[in-house]
Design an enzyme around this catalytic site. Structure first.
Site, PDB file in Angstrom:
ATOM      1  N   LEU A 211       0.810  -1.223   0.000  1.00  0.00           N
ATOM      2  CA  LEU A 211       0.000   0.000   0.000  1.00  0.00           C
ATOM      3  C   LEU A 211       0.846   1.277   0.000  1.00  0.00           C
ATOM      4  O   LEU A 211       0.295   2.370   0.103  1.00  0.00           O
ATOM      5  CB  LEU A 211      -0.915   0.008   1.228  1.00  0.00           C
ATOM      6  N   ARG A 212       2.168   1.121  -0.117  1.00  0.00           N
ATOM      7  CA  ARG A 212       3.011   2.319  -0.117  1.00  0.00           C
ATOM      8  C   ARG A 212       2.673   3.235  -1.290  1.00  0.00           C
ATOM      9  O   ARG A 212       2.710   4.454  -1.159  1.00  0.00           O
ATOM     10  CB  ARG A 212       4.492   1.932  -0.169  1.00  0.00           C
ATOM     11  N   GLY A 213       2.370   2.655  -2.438  1.00  0.00           N
ATOM     12  CA  GLY A 213       2.035   3.459  -3.611  1.00  0.00           C
ATOM     13  C   GLY A 213       0.816   4.335  -3.370  1.00  0.00           C
ATOM     14  O   GLY A 213       0.804   5.525  -3.724  1.00  0.00           O
TER      15      GLY A 213
END
Length: 418
Positions: free
Chosen positions: A356-358
């Site tokens: 979920l970093r993006g």
């Protein structure tokens, strides 16, 4: 020691009362250690029975006129830095750097491109634009007096005891991590001089301590030794650096903006570290002949007389500083609609971005861009500008593949946002 005591009546009274109430086992060496501990930059780790002796924490924390003059002379004698406002072209790289200064939680930027395209020059020119932050005086970790998560253990203990924390304003640090640095120099090590002269175990902070709440810059990051990459990964993941050395165990905050630059022809970056960079900027060689001539002429002017050249861009630099300062103060009030958040996550999901970093970085970068433009609401145009930089380095599944130029991201964005 006598000189320090003489500067403050309250400090004298404190020492006198201490010496009367202390037991005969307390040596004068324990008392003389405390001021030295403040000025040498090491963190003392005393045994428990001497713990109560470290009470003179605020003595001589104010900067004298002589020290101010010395700092001013030191600043003037530093190597002149090429002005950020004088950088021609390379708008993508400059925008990524500015957004990270506005919101450090974006997670840094990886700059990859041809050699001789001004990557290192642009990053180092950022120094003049960095805003001031409030730190605890005489603290080697640049502890934030308002945020316990950014405090060193010693400062946190003082806060729990209700002690007053002296604070000063200082510019955000930019720390260079050389390729040949040793792990001890990066993480910190035992202060051998104190161990031999004073007989105490003391910790000498490393580059990660100095970079806390600042910027850590690694030039040619793709050539960095694996053991240093592991250290960076650990600190970037947790925000803390833990050192185990010769019977000393110490942890300190290490929250920094990680900026790396490199030439892809010299080798690729490990996927684990690449994912830690919030944004990815690609830099190409300028092809326009007029622009190339302008860059050469500007550089020649700077090399001939750096001081006069910097003076010509002083107004532009000050405007940029004010713009960054306003954006940082406005950032907390910037809003992004739920519908736009859903579309961002849909783009990430359809591009098969791992984790979920993006999603998180794209949301943060879009808000920072809106703040930079002086708005309190994120638009689809803001997202369109930043989403290729936030996602393209997260698409590669095969280590042998090259990083996408952003075309895939833009196509998917157009499809989802249409």
């Amino acid at each position: 020691m006598a000189g320090l005591i003489g500067t403050s009546t309250s400090a004298t009274a404190l020492l006198t009362s201490r010496s009367i109430s202390s037991s005969s086992r307390v040596s004068s060496r324990a008392l003389s250690f405390n001021p030295g501990r403040r000025f040498n930059g090491g963190i003392g780790v005393p045994v428990k029975k001497r713990r109560s002796q470290f009470s003179i924490s605020n003595v001589a924390t104010e900067i004298s006129p002589a020290q101010e003059q010395a700092q001013k002379l030191s600043k003037e004698s530093q190597r002149p830095v090429y002005p950020f406002a004088a950088i021609v072209g390379q708008d993508e790289m400059k925008l990524c750097l500015l957004l990270n200064v506005i919101d450090p939680k974006i997670g840094g930027v990886m700059i990859m491109g041809d050699r001789g395209t001004g990557k290192s020059t642009t990053v180092r020119s950022l120094v003049d634009l960095l805003p001031e932050i409030t730190v605890v005086a005489a603290d080697p970790f640049n502890s934030d007096p308002e945020d316990p998560e950014s405090m060193g253990m010693e400062v946190r203990e003082k806060l729990i005891k209700g002690e007053q924390l002296p604070t000063i304003k200082t510019k955000i640090n930019m720390v260079d991590l050389p390729l040949g640095a040793t792990e001890d120099r990066v993480c910190g090590t035992i202060d051998i001089e104190k161990a031999l002269t004073e007989g105490v175990k003391a910790f000498e902070p490393g580059l990660l301590a100095k970079a806390n709440r600042g910027i850590l810059y690694v030039d040619e990051v793709n050539l960095l030794d694996d053991h240093l990459v592991d250290v960076l990964l650990d600190s970037a993941a947790s925000g803390w650096n833990t050192v185990e050395r010769e019977g000393i165990s110490i942890s300190h905050p290490a929250r920094f903006i990680l900026i790396g630059s490199g030439n892809p022809e010299e080798g690729e970056l490990r996927p684990q570290l690449l994912d830690r960079f919030g944004m990815h900027a690609q830099v190409g060689t300028v092809r326009d002949a007029e622009l190339r001539v302008k860059i050469v002429e500007e550089r020649a002017r700077f090399d001939k007389n750096p001081k006069d050249f910097r003076e010509t861009y002083k107004t532009d630099q000050e405007k940029l500083q004010d713009q960054i300062s306003s954006a940082r103060s406005r950032l907390s009030s910037v809003q992004i609609d739920h519908d736009l958040r859903v579309k961002i996550s849909k783009v990430c999901a359809e591009l098969n971005v791992d984790g979920l970093r993006g999603d998180i970085v794209t949301n943060r970068a879009a808000k920072a861009l809106a703040a930079l433009k002086g708005r309190d609401q994120v638009t689809a145009e803001d997202i369109a500008v930043v989403i290729p930089n936030c996602l393209r380095h997260r698409l590669r599944k095969d280590p042998l593949e090259s990083i996408d130029s952003g075309v895939l991201v833009i196509e998917k964005f157009s499809e989802v946002f249409s």
